[in-house]
Design an enzyme around this catalytic site. Sequence first.
Site, PDB file in Angstrom:
ATOM      1  N   GLU A  60      -9.716   1.607  -1.847  1.00  0.00           N
ATOM      2  CA  GLU A  60     -10.305   1.784  -3.920  1.00  0.00           C
ATOM      3  C   GLU A  60     -10.888   0.734  -4.479  1.00  0.00           C
ATOM      4  OE1 GLU A  60      -6.889   2.681  -5.483  1.00  0.00           O
ATOM      5  OE2 GLU A  60      -5.017   2.418  -3.941  1.00  0.00           O
ATOM      6  N   GLY A  61     -11.535   1.257  -4.400  1.00  0.00           N
ATOM      7  CA  GLY A  61     -13.622   1.129  -4.348  1.00  0.00           C
ATOM      8  C   GLY A  61     -13.583  -0.778  -4.062  1.00  0.00           C
TER       9      GLY A  61
ATOM     10  N   ILE B 149      -6.247   7.908   5.020  1.00  0.00           N
ATOM     11  CA  ILE B 149      -6.011   8.083   3.789  1.00  0.00           C
ATOM     12  C   ILE B 149      -4.573   7.261   4.619  1.00  0.00           C
ATOM     13  CG2 ILE B 149      -4.784   9.999   2.529  1.00  0.00           C
ATOM     14  CD1 ILE B 149      -7.730  10.311   2.649  1.00  0.00           C
TER      15      ILE B 149
ATOM     16  N   HIS C 261     -16.110  -4.340  -2.817  1.00  0.00           N
ATOM     17  CA  HIS C 261     -15.692  -5.582  -4.084  1.00  0.00           C
ATOM     18  C   HIS C 261     -16.785  -5.605  -4.436  1.00  0.00           C
ATOM     19  CE1 HIS C 261     -15.063  -9.854  -4.281  1.00  0.00           C
ATOM     20  NE2 HIS C 261     -16.422  -9.781  -4.271  1.00  0.00           N
TER      21      HIS C 261
ATOM     22  N   LEU D 105      -8.630  11.335  -0.445  1.00  0.00           N
ATOM     23  CA  LEU D 105     -10.302  11.774  -2.026  1.00  0.00           C
ATOM     24  C   LEU D 105     -11.149  11.192  -0.503  1.00  0.00           C
ATOM     25  CD1 LEU D 105     -11.628  11.495  -4.824  1.00  0.00           C
ATOM     26  CD2 LEU D 105     -11.234   9.082  -5.039  1.00  0.00           C
TER      27      LEU D 105
ATOM     28  N   LEU E  80      -6.735   6.266  -9.794  1.00  0.00           N
ATOM     29  CA  LEU E  80      -7.201   4.453  -9.214  1.00  0.00           C
ATOM     30  C   LEU E  80      -7.604   3.508  -9.921  1.00  0.00           C
ATOM     31  CD1 LEU E  80     -10.346   6.230  -6.575  1.00  0.00           C
ATOM     32  CD2 LEU E  80      -8.390   5.556  -6.093  1.00  0.00           C
TER      33      LEU E  80
ATOM     34  N   GLY F 182     -17.236   7.668   0.774  1.00  0.00           N
ATOM     35  CA  GLY F 182     -16.325   6.985   0.639  1.00  0.00           C
ATOM     36  C   GLY F 182     -17.118   6.102  -1.055  1.00  0.00           C
TER      37      GLY F 182
ATOM     38  N   SER G  63       1.011  -0.793  -0.127  1.00  0.00           N
ATOM     39  CA  SER G  63      -0.438  -0.300   0.325  1.00  0.00           C
ATOM     40  C   SER G  63       0.920   1.102  -0.281  1.00  0.00           C
ATOM     41  CB  SER G  63      -0.823   0.078   1.563  1.00  0.00           C
ATOM     42  OG  SER G  63      -1.462  -0.995   0.927  1.00  0.00           O
TER      43      SER G  63
ATOM     44  N   ARG H 191       3.791 -31.376   8.184  1.00  0.00           N
ATOM     45  CA  ARG H 191       2.815 -31.499   9.424  1.00  0.00           C
ATOM     46  C   ARG H 191       1.459 -33.129   9.624  1.00  0.00           C
ATOM     47  NH1 ARG H 191       1.237 -30.939  14.874  1.00  0.00           N
ATOM     48  NH2 ARG H 191      -0.931 -31.296  15.127  1.00  0.00           N
TER      49      ARG H 191
HETATM   50  P1  FAD Z   1     -18.818   3.227   1.701  1.00  0.00           P
HETATM   51  O1  FAD Z   1     -18.592   4.029   0.532  1.00  0.00           O
HETATM   52  O2  FAD Z   1     -19.993   3.558   2.894  1.00  0.00           O
HETATM   53  O3  FAD Z   1     -19.437   1.516   2.448  1.00  0.00           O
HETATM   54  C1  FAD Z   1     -20.289   0.870   3.180  1.00  0.00           C
HETATM   55  C2  FAD Z   1     -20.422  -0.476   2.571  1.00  0.00           C
HETATM   56  O4  FAD Z   1     -21.417   0.021   1.740  1.00  0.00           O
HETATM   57  C3  FAD Z   1     -19.374  -0.916   1.564  1.00  0.00           C
HETATM   58  O5  FAD Z   1     -20.257  -2.604   1.964  1.00  0.00           O
HETATM   59  C4  FAD Z   1     -20.791  -1.024   0.443  1.00  0.00           C
HETATM   60  O6  FAD Z   1     -19.734  -1.493  -0.945  1.00  0.00           O
HETATM   61  C5  FAD Z   1     -21.541  -0.889   0.096  1.00  0.00           C
HETATM   62  N1  FAD Z   1     -22.102   0.192  -0.474  1.00  0.00           N
HETATM   63  C6  FAD Z   1     -21.724   1.266  -0.684  1.00  0.00           C
HETATM   64  N2  FAD Z   1     -22.676   2.221  -1.774  1.00  0.00           N
HETATM   65  C7  FAD Z   1     -23.340   1.346  -2.341  1.00  0.00           C
HETATM   66  C8  FAD Z   1     -24.527   1.418  -3.445  1.00  0.00           C
HETATM   67  N3  FAD Z   1     -24.706   2.331  -4.339  1.00  0.00           N
HETATM   68  N4  FAD Z   1     -24.508  -0.415  -4.003  1.00  0.00           N
HETATM   69  C9  FAD Z   1     -24.376  -1.024  -2.982  1.00  0.00           C
HETATM   70  N5  FAD Z   1     -23.354  -1.637  -2.365  1.00  0.00           N
HETATM   71  C10 FAD Z   1     -23.019   0.356  -1.823  1.00  0.00           C
HETATM   72  N6  FAD Z   1      -9.467   6.718   0.811  1.00  0.00           N
HETATM   73  C11 FAD Z   1      -8.344   7.587   0.024  1.00  0.00           C
HETATM   74  O7  FAD Z   1      -8.658   8.421  -0.217  1.00  0.00           O
HETATM   75  N7  FAD Z   1      -6.902   7.306  -0.304  1.00  0.00           N
HETATM   76  C12 FAD Z   1      -5.957   6.403   0.629  1.00  0.00           C
HETATM   77  O8  FAD Z   1      -5.098   6.666   0.752  1.00  0.00           O
HETATM   78  C13 FAD Z   1      -7.087   4.860   1.635  1.00  0.00           C
HETATM   79  N8  FAD Z   1      -6.653   4.290   2.217  1.00  0.00           N
HETATM   80  C14 FAD Z   1      -7.254   3.099   2.485  1.00  0.00           C
HETATM   81  C15 FAD Z   1      -6.607   2.211   4.102  1.00  0.00           C
HETATM   82  C16 FAD Z   1      -7.707   1.971   4.393  1.00  0.00           C
HETATM   83  C17 FAD Z   1      -6.794   1.134   5.586  1.00  0.00           C
HETATM   84  C18 FAD Z   1      -8.912   1.975   4.403  1.00  0.00           C
HETATM   85  C19 FAD Z   1      -9.799   0.839   4.729  1.00  0.00           C
HETATM   86  C20 FAD Z   1      -9.256   2.129   3.511  1.00  0.00           C
HETATM   87  C21 FAD Z   1      -8.467   3.752   3.193  1.00  0.00           C
HETATM   88  N9  FAD Z   1      -9.051   4.671   1.702  1.00  0.00           N
HETATM   89  C22 FAD Z   1      -8.651   5.511   1.210  1.00  0.00           C
HETATM   90  C23 FAD Z   1     -10.406   4.738   2.035  1.00  0.00           C
HETATM   91  C24 FAD Z   1     -10.857   3.356   0.963  1.00  0.00           C
HETATM   92  O9  FAD Z   1     -11.357   3.872  -0.400  1.00  0.00           O
HETATM   93  C25 FAD Z   1     -12.725   3.237   1.574  1.00  0.00           C
HETATM   94  O10 FAD Z   1     -13.013   2.927   2.288  1.00  0.00           O
HETATM   95  C26 FAD Z   1     -14.131   3.091   0.200  1.00  0.00           C
HETATM   96  O11 FAD Z   1     -13.929   3.486  -0.927  1.00  0.00           O
HETATM   97  C27 FAD Z   1     -15.245   2.612   0.800  1.00  0.00           C
HETATM   98  O12 FAD Z   1     -15.600   3.579   1.537  1.00  0.00           O
HETATM   99  P2  FAD Z   1     -16.792   4.124   3.028  1.00  0.00           P
HETATM  100  O13 FAD Z   1     -15.210   2.786   4.221  1.00  0.00           O
HETATM  101  O14 FAD Z   1     -16.692   4.795   3.399  1.00  0.00           O
HETATM  102  O15 FAD Z   1     -17.901   2.734   2.893  1.00  0.00           O
END
Ligand code: FAD
Length: 385
Positions: free
Chosen positions: A364-365, A163, A367, A131, A240, A137, A91, A269
Amino acid sequence: MTDYFQISDLLTDEHRLIQQTMRDFVKREISPNIEKWAQDAYFPPDIVRKFGEVGAFGPTIPEEYGGGGLDYISYGLIMQEIERGDSGMRSTASVQGSLVMFPIYQYGSKEQRRKYLPKLASGEWLGCFGLTEPDFGSNPGGMLTNIKEQGDHYILNGAKMWISNSPACQVAVVWAKNEAGRIKGVIVERGMAGFTTPEIHNKWSLRASTTGELVFENVKIPKENILPNIEGLKGPLSCLDSARYGISWGAIGAAIDCYESALHYAQQRIQFDKPIASFQLIQKKLAEMLTEITKAQLMAWRLGTLKNAGKATTQQISMAKRNSVEMALQVAREARQIHGGMGITGEYPIMRHMMNLESVITYEGTHDIHLLITGADITGIPAFK
Ligand code: FAD
């Protein structure tokens, strides 16, 4: 090395040399320490310089800016070897290369390229990419972080969340809306008044990678710190694409490490007077792990050739990122079972990889968002809202 379909035959001598160099680096600098770093939730600051020296930062950036001038297969191989060591270490490298150096190279002015890229490539500076926000998110287009023009500069306000690299960064590429509601890229430097990077603690995942917030309170940004050649969500999304491409290779590295550990363990084992590898259910697990790794390797390699030809689509990258990470998580879970109770300890890399991959499958988006990207591509109907 796990290469059941002789994919190394598809590589050039240069690719193989890069792969071996990175493998040696990871064995020397990461593997002996990673379990302790992860247990202690410690991000080793020296690794930044070392990554710079070995060429892990911005391998595809031209050499005149300190990059490696390499192709995308090379980039993929580098990410894969680092992630065999640890997803958190990968990462750090992918954020620096794909999310910080890439936008400065692609959308920056000549002065910005000259000022930042060599320092980032060498590891003198560490960068981060802002971002995600607390309330935005999966839907980054809703961001609230904003810039307002004020004479010869802008004023930046807002907050970014989750971040990678933020607490240790010298520079941040931040995405913010201007008065017209258009997203712009802003280069923020540590030391600017009103800019802070609080660390996020208590993670059970990516513990050797440092993660934090970015907080901007009336930060004065010189106009020359705005990326001049990009506007709109396509700016961060293109970054991304590049990072997700790296993950599609990287996660396979974590899977290979789990598989190789499980194979070795199963051969050693003894239960019921036999190596557990002699039982059909264990063989089924190992055979399926290897099959899935091989399919993902082939997909990543093909995606790399498309990327080299400038033909890889965002949707293809989504599919590959999603497939590789889910595959790696499944492999980690099966490997954990093969190791029995030992699989939960730090004696083996399995639980660390598994917990790391729980972040990789979300950042990064997520699953599901990648699934919806594929769904929209094949049906022509976006199902996001
Ligand atoms: P949410 O967007 O709130 O999503 C929660 C759930 O709802 C998920 O299961 C999602 O799939 C689902 N969901 C959301 N919308 C929909 C839809 N329309 N239809 C169906 N399901 C949906 N970000 C940065 O900018 N820079 C970084 O360097 C960075 N590093 C990271 C490092 C770590 C360890 C982590 C955990 C995250 C990092 N992120 C970073 C953020 C990461 O990209 C976000 O966590 C991610 O995009 C998801 O956003 P969220 O956590 O707000 O979840």
